[in-house]
Design an enzyme around this catalytic site. Structure first.
Site, PDB file in Angstrom:
ATOM      1  N   LYS A  17       0.829  -1.212   0.000  1.00 49.91           N
ATOM      2  CA  LYS A  17       0.000   0.000   0.000  1.00 49.91           C
ATOM      3  C   LYS A  17       0.866   1.266   0.000  1.00 49.91           C
ATOM      4  O   LYS A  17       0.612   2.186  -0.762  1.00 49.91           O
ATOM      5  CB  LYS A  17      -0.912   0.038   1.239  1.00 49.91           C
ATOM      6  N   ARG A  92      -9.285   1.265   9.030  1.00 48.93           N
ATOM      7  CA  ARG A  92      -8.837  -0.069   9.409  1.00 48.93           C
ATOM      8  C   ARG A  92      -9.900  -0.805  10.213  1.00 48.93           C
ATOM      9  O   ARG A  92      -9.684  -1.945  10.590  1.00 48.93           O
ATOM     10  CB  ARG A  92      -7.584   0.053  10.255  1.00 48.93           C
ATOM     11  N   ARG A 131      11.935  -5.528   4.665  1.00 50.93           N
ATOM     12  CA  ARG A 131      11.554  -4.135   4.429  1.00 50.93           C
ATOM     13  C   ARG A 131      12.445  -3.179   5.216  1.00 50.93           C
ATOM     14  O   ARG A 131      12.769  -3.421   6.378  1.00 50.93           O
ATOM     15  CB  ARG A 131      10.101  -3.930   4.850  1.00 50.93           C
ATOM     16  N   ARG A 164      11.593  -1.343  10.816  1.00 50.56           N
ATOM     17  CA  ARG A 164      10.564  -1.025  11.793  1.00 50.56           C
ATOM     18  C   ARG A 164      10.506  -2.111  12.857  1.00 50.56           C
ATOM     19  O   ARG A 164      10.522  -3.296  12.537  1.00 50.56           O
ATOM     20  CB  ARG A 164       9.199  -0.941  11.099  1.00 50.56           C
ATOM     21  N   ARG A 175      -0.094  -8.507  13.986  1.00 48.05           N
ATOM     22  CA  ARG A 175      -0.673  -7.520  13.050  1.00 48.05           C
ATOM     23  C   ARG A 175      -1.530  -8.217  12.005  1.00 48.05           C
ATOM     24  O   ARG A 175      -2.581  -7.701  11.601  1.00 48.05           O
ATOM     25  CB  ARG A 175       0.442  -6.708  12.377  1.00 48.05           C
TER      26      ARG A 175
HETATM   27  P1  AMP Z   1       1.091   0.751   9.154  1.00 49.49           P
HETATM   28  O1  AMP Z   1       2.310   1.545   8.871  1.00 49.49           O
HETATM   29  O2  AMP Z   1      -0.101   1.182   8.337  1.00 49.49           O
HETATM   30  O3  AMP Z   1       1.334  -0.732   9.098  1.00 49.49           O
HETATM   31  O4  AMP Z   1       0.693   1.081  10.671  1.00 49.49           O
HETATM   32  C1  AMP Z   1       1.570   0.772  11.751  1.00 49.49           C
HETATM   33  C2  AMP Z   1       0.801   0.764  13.059  1.00 49.49           C
HETATM   34  O5  AMP Z   1       0.197   2.049  13.292  1.00 49.49           O
HETATM   35  C3  AMP Z   1      -0.371  -0.210  13.119  1.00 49.49           C
HETATM   36  O6  AMP Z   1       0.032  -1.521  13.458  1.00 49.49           O
HETATM   37  C4  AMP Z   1      -1.240   0.429  14.191  1.00 49.49           C
HETATM   38  O7  AMP Z   1      -0.726   0.202  15.484  1.00 49.49           O
HETATM   39  C5  AMP Z   1      -1.087   1.912  13.890  1.00 49.49           C
HETATM   40  N1  AMP Z   1      -2.108   2.382  12.896  1.00 49.49           N
HETATM   41  C6  AMP Z   1      -1.876   2.833  11.634  1.00 49.49           C
HETATM   42  N2  AMP Z   1      -3.023   3.157  11.021  1.00 49.49           N
HETATM   43  C7  AMP Z   1      -4.019   2.904  11.914  1.00 49.49           C
HETATM   44  C8  AMP Z   1      -5.430   3.018  11.868  1.00 49.49           C
HETATM   45  N3  AMP Z   1      -6.073   3.461  10.771  1.00 49.49           N
HETATM   46  N4  AMP Z   1      -6.134   2.637  12.970  1.00 49.49           N
HETATM   47  C9  AMP Z   1      -5.514   2.197  14.088  1.00 49.49           C
HETATM   48  N5  AMP Z   1      -4.180   2.062  14.191  1.00 49.49           N
HETATM   49  C10 AMP Z   1      -3.429   2.409  13.118  1.00 49.49           C
END
Ligand code: AMP
Length: 221
Positions: A17, A92, A131, A164, A175
């Site tokens: 994404k 989400r 990554r 990360r 996750r």
């Molecule tokens: P990502 O980079 O999109 O994988 O997001 C990393 C982390 O940020 C996730 O595992 C959540 O803990 C938090 N996070 C990101 N976007 C959201 C969202 N829309 N709702 C809730 N938590 C989020």
């Protein structure tokens, strides 16, 4: 109704994404809103939002809906989002999707497409373990599939690349479970609203980009 791309990218962690959102941002002159990137920046800067979010991010759980919704509502009002926006990592949960509908309604806007990127679990694990992200600009690399010209250094801005913490194995498993339970139901939510297109998310960045563009081609301004 306004023209432009108002798009949600849906898919599990590691679906691509972020990579595709960055490419689309240029193509559509739209803003990219990555809630993950915004939260990681807040964590690094140790803001009150970052301190709250870190507790959830570190264990692969979702940050509470109200926190995220407020953050996105504010960002959508920024000038660079006026021509359109690419949402990456939001919504989400179903309540987040419902809030997004209400926010856009108040702005007399609506989504015009949701792309669901389909990637099997084995490929996700392979992608996440290799990554690397840029600390400075958020640029994305992979040690095997898209390595930087110089190891550990971002091609775009020269920033330092890092892995990360939540890409480590135990957190990834959590996750993915969270995704299946809380986020996967969004596909139906958007299918019922005739917004959903499914994309095969396996292949090279360029192959996937071509599929994404095909699914969004009619939205080009
Ligand atoms: P990502 O980079 O999109 O994988 O997001 C990393 C982390 O940020 C996730 O595992 C959540 O803990 C938090 N996070 C990101 N976007 C959201 C969202 N829309 N709702 C809730 N938590 C989020």
């Amino acid at each position: 109704m306004a023209t432009g791309a108002r798009v949600v990218l849906l898919g599990p962690p590691g679906a691509g994404k972020g990579t595709q959102a960055k490419l689309l941002q240029e193509k559509f002159a739209a803003c990219q809103i990555s809630t993950g990137d915004i939260l990681r920046k807040a964590v690094a800067e140790q803001t009150p939002l970052g301190k709250e979010a870190a507790q959830y991010i570190d264990r692969g759980a979702l940050v509470p809906d109200d926190v995220i919704v407020e953050l996105v509502a504010g960002r959508l009002k920024d000038k660079d989002c006026a021509p359109g926006f690419i949402l990456d990592g939001f919504p989400r949960t179903i309540p987040q999707a419902e809030s997004l509908d209400r926010i856009l309604q108040r702005m007399t806007l609506s989504l015009n497409r949701v792309l669901s990127m389909q990637v099997p679990r084995s490929v996700i694990i392979e992608r996440l373990s290799g990554r690397r992200s840029c600390k400075n600009c958020g640029g994305l690399f992979h040690v095997i599939f898209s390595p930087p010209a110089k190891e550990g250094v971002c091609d775009r801005c020269g920033g330092e690349l890092y892995q990360r913490q939540d890409d480590e194995e135990d957190t990834v498993a959590n996750r993915l479970d969270v995704y299946e339970k809380q986020t996967a139901p969004l596909a139906n939510y958007y299918r019922e609203r005739n917004l959903l297109r499914e994309i095969d998310g396996v292949g090279t960045v360029d192959e996937i980009r071509a599929r994404v563009i095909e699914a969004l081609g009619d939205l080009v301004a």
